[in-house]
Design an enzyme around this catalytic site. Sequence first.
Site, PDB file in Angstrom:
ATOM      1  N   LYS A 134      -4.873  53.943   6.927  1.00 31.28           N
ATOM      2  CA  LYS A 134      -4.411  55.347   6.861  1.00 31.28           C
ATOM      3  C   LYS A 134      -4.504  55.999   8.240  1.00 31.28           C
ATOM      4  CE  LYS A 134      -2.968  59.313   5.575  1.00 31.28           C
ATOM      5  NZ  LYS A 134      -3.659  60.460   5.931  1.00 31.28           N
TER       6      LYS A 134
ATOM      7  N   SER B 294      -1.622  59.410   1.578  1.00 35.25           N
ATOM      8  CA  SER B 294      -0.673  60.125   2.430  1.00 35.25           C
ATOM      9  C   SER B 294       0.432  60.768   1.614  1.00 35.25           C
ATOM     10  CB  SER B 294      -0.048  59.182   3.461  1.00 35.25           C
ATOM     11  OG  SER B 294       0.887  59.919   4.226  1.00 35.25           O
TER      12      SER B 294
ATOM     13  N   HIS C 183      -1.655  54.816  10.193  1.00 33.87           N
ATOM     14  CA  HIS C 183      -0.484  55.543   9.670  1.00 33.87           C
ATOM     15  C   HIS C 183      -0.372  56.895  10.380  1.00 33.87           C
ATOM     16  CE1 HIS C 183       1.003  58.845   7.149  1.00 33.87           C
ATOM     17  NE2 HIS C 183       1.858  57.980   6.608  1.00 33.87           N
ATOM     18  N   ASN C 184      -1.484  57.582  10.496  1.00 36.09           N
ATOM     19  CA  ASN C 184      -1.458  58.896  11.125  1.00 36.09           C
ATOM     20  C   ASN C 184      -1.166  58.808  12.621  1.00 36.09           C
ATOM     21  OD1 ASN C 184      -2.172  59.792   8.587  1.00 36.09           O
ATOM     22  ND2 ASN C 184      -3.627  61.291   9.342  1.00 36.09           N
TER      23      ASN C 184
ATOM     24  N   GLU D 155       2.340  58.497  12.788  1.00 39.00           N
ATOM     25  CA  GLU D 155       2.880  59.834  12.440  1.00 39.00           C
ATOM     26  C   GLU D 155       2.901  60.753  13.681  1.00 39.00           C
ATOM     27  OE1 GLU D 155       1.032  61.720   8.870  1.00 39.00           O
ATOM     28  OE2 GLU D 155       0.567  63.386  10.202  1.00 39.00           O
TER      29      GLU D 155
END
Length: 478
Positions: free
Chosen positions: A182, A128, A185-186, A189
């Site tokens: 990940k 990222s 995480h997105n 986000e």
Amino acid sequence: MSAQIGVTGLAVMGANLARNLARNGFTVALHNRSVSRTDELLAKHGTEGDFVRTESLQELVDSLEKPRRVLIMVKAGAPVDSVVDQLVPLLEEGDIVIDAGNSHYEDTRRREAALAQKGLHFVGIGVSGGEEGALNGPSIMPGGSEESYRALGPLLEKISAHVDGKPCCAWIGTDGAGHFVKMVHNGIEYADMQVIGEAYDLLRSGAGLEPAEQAKVFSEWNKGELASFLIEITAEVLGHVDERTGKPFVDVVVDAAGQKGTGRWTVISGLELGSPVSGIAESVFARALSSKAAQRVEAQELLSGQEADISVGEDFVEDVRQALYASKLVSYAQGLDMLTGAADEYGWDLKLDEIASLWRGGCIIRAELLKEITKAYAAEQKPSNLLFAPAFTEAIAQALPAWRRVVATAVQLGIPVPVFSASLAYYDGLRRKRLPAALTQGLRDLFGAHTYQRVDTEGTFHTLWGEDQSEIAAVDSH
Ligand code: 6PG
């Protein structure tokens, strides 16, 4: 000279990771399907470190020290399988194939299992930080076997971002764990950006603050507990003036948000795991709704608003800040809770303190807040939900009156705040002593004999609704 790592796929992310590795002293073999891209990179940046130019995958493989490390940076999906299929026959036992793209974790699990059968390591790593991060220090989330991390970790840790001297990279867990983290995480986000968008809309439509004025507000917010990369760049985007028209940049951009899919994957996976990631889900839906251009035009004509005629007071801006903070906390809480669910499901030993720590630098959701989150999960007594960590229980309690006021005001003004309100509903749902789920169970039992449990007796029951309404013991059918 043999290279320590090979990179294939030299579009901007691959090129920047290769340059980052070379700048950190590693010898990097370069490969791209069309050689011209390799030559372009070498012409522009060849002096930044030691590069080995190769024209074929065979040449790339031959140029590497053993165990070989080959990093693939191509579009997620079929292109990854295609490169892996070409590479595998060229490799030897113990070699490591690394996929640094935004691959779906189930694909990574499948590829890892297939390569393991051939004695090869397949490592899916989440990276990222966008183009800039790839070049100067991203946050890195590697999965795959622990053994592969011993050969790969030192390189990745060196090129990652560092916070307080600690690399923003740590082994996450086996097979698809890195890509899963990940993905989440997105998801966070997406929610993070949506709550910022809701705050912007409230300040603009509710408090009448123009983008340039808001740029100052967001800069100010960036000095406090909201301090984060996304708040920082919000101030930048809101302060930007379109050079063609002289209008605020946000007023000349079509208000339909795109998505490549990682947020959607998070929600699908949340649904499968039974994880209530409602804020993240609403942020994905908000993008989907924004893109319904034709329906939105029709709705302008057909749907009435009947907004209340109220004006907001002086404290509104501060209220919105607090509502934003509380909603943001909930998004993190939901994402991290989903990680706990996934760890159980997939047998990963996910260390939430390490994950929060490696999100502190390099990545898109980097935020001051993550320091406290890291602390919360490093404590002896780990909270079963982030909101139960004393620091956050208290922070939310303080923000709660403002949060309720903002959601109520938004509803009255007809300003959609899907993540502010879904987060508040999650918070209230979590803390409520009795939920209407009891009624849902009753209904399910009546129309489908789905059974229920009682608060006062062990066992599973069914009421004979259509008969004498007596209760019988039943086999649990959920
Ligand atoms: C990152 C970003 C990066 C990218 C995604 C999301 O962590 O560096 O998340 O992976 O921005 O592709 O993009 P979408 O908004 O298009 O889904």
